[in-house]
Design a protein around this motif. Structure first.
Motif, PDB file in Angstrom:
ATOM      1  N   ARG A  70       0.658  -0.983   0.194  1.00 11.32           N
ATOM      2  CA  ARG A  70       0.064  -0.164  -0.011  1.00 11.32           C
ATOM      3  C   ARG A  70       0.958   1.232  -0.034  1.00 11.32           C
ATOM      4  O   ARG A  70       2.049   1.327   0.342  1.00 11.32           O
ATOM      5  N   TYR A 109      -8.796   6.316   6.448  1.00  4.93           N
ATOM      6  CA  TYR A 109      -8.843   5.519   7.857  1.00  4.93           C
ATOM      7  C   TYR A 109      -9.306   6.580   8.843  1.00  4.93           C
ATOM      8  O   TYR A 109     -10.061   6.120   9.791  1.00  4.93           O
ATOM      9  N   TRP A 161      -3.304  -3.144   7.793  1.00  6.02           N
ATOM     10  CA  TRP A 161      -2.958  -3.609   6.549  1.00  6.02           C
ATOM     11  C   TRP A 161      -2.159  -5.191   6.893  1.00  6.02           C
ATOM     12  O   TRP A 161      -2.296  -6.028   5.919  1.00  6.02           O
ATOM     13  N   CYS A 174       3.583  -5.185   3.280  1.00  2.10           N
ATOM     14  CA  CYS A 174       3.708  -6.275   4.299  1.00  2.10           C
ATOM     15  C   CYS A 174       3.733  -7.422   3.899  1.00  2.10           C
ATOM     16  O   CYS A 174       3.598  -7.842   2.637  1.00  2.10           O
TER      17      CYS A 174
END
Length: 145
Positions: free
Chosen positions: A24, A34, A69, A103
């Motif tokens: 991301r 968010y 995430w 991630c």
């Protein structure tokens, strides 16, 4: 066909197996979405000058967004085959505007419980494009018998 799917799952759940990456872009667009959902319009997350005034190079991302995430990466990988039972994160550095956050994770342990369920221990993390580690986490996933 069923045997092929089971064999594929066995390989995917072997100790040492890597989780598919989840990438991301950090920045105001992600942070604003968010913040809108979580009512977290904190100045250091929304304003470059406020971030600098707090001692950072500019605005910084929310730690809980990176946690989310990591969670999304695990859920994408796991699907409906099991559940995330536990996740513990250690935040090391903030995400800055424009950072690409990758991630990733590795299956570190596997155990069959008395009830026949399989417990998987994961090591997951989020890194910047510079390979700087932002977050390191330990995760426990359970796959029912």
């Amino acid at each position: 066909m069923v045997e092929a799917v089971q064999q594929m799952q066995e390989q995917e759940f072997e100790v040492g197996a890597a989780l598919p990456p989840f990438v991301r872009r950090a920045g105001l667009a992600a942070w604003n979405r968010y913040a809108a959902v979580n009512d977290e319009f904190v100045a250091i997350h929304m304003d470059e000058a406020a971030g600098r005034a707090a001692g950072y190079p500019g605005a910084i991302g929310m730690g809980n967004l990176i946690w989310a995430w990591l969670h999304a990466m695990i859920e994408d990988w796991l699907g409906d085959r099991g559940r995330l039972e536990y996740m513990e994160c250690r935040f090391r550095a903030p995400a800055l505007t424009g950072d690409e956050i990758s991630c990733a994770g590795t299956l570190r342990g596997r155990e069959t419980r008395e009830d026949g369920a399989t417990a998987l221990e994961l090591e997951v993390w989020a890194d910047k494009q510079t390979k700087e580690r932002l977050v390191a986490a330990k995760v426990l996933v359970v796959i029912p018998a």
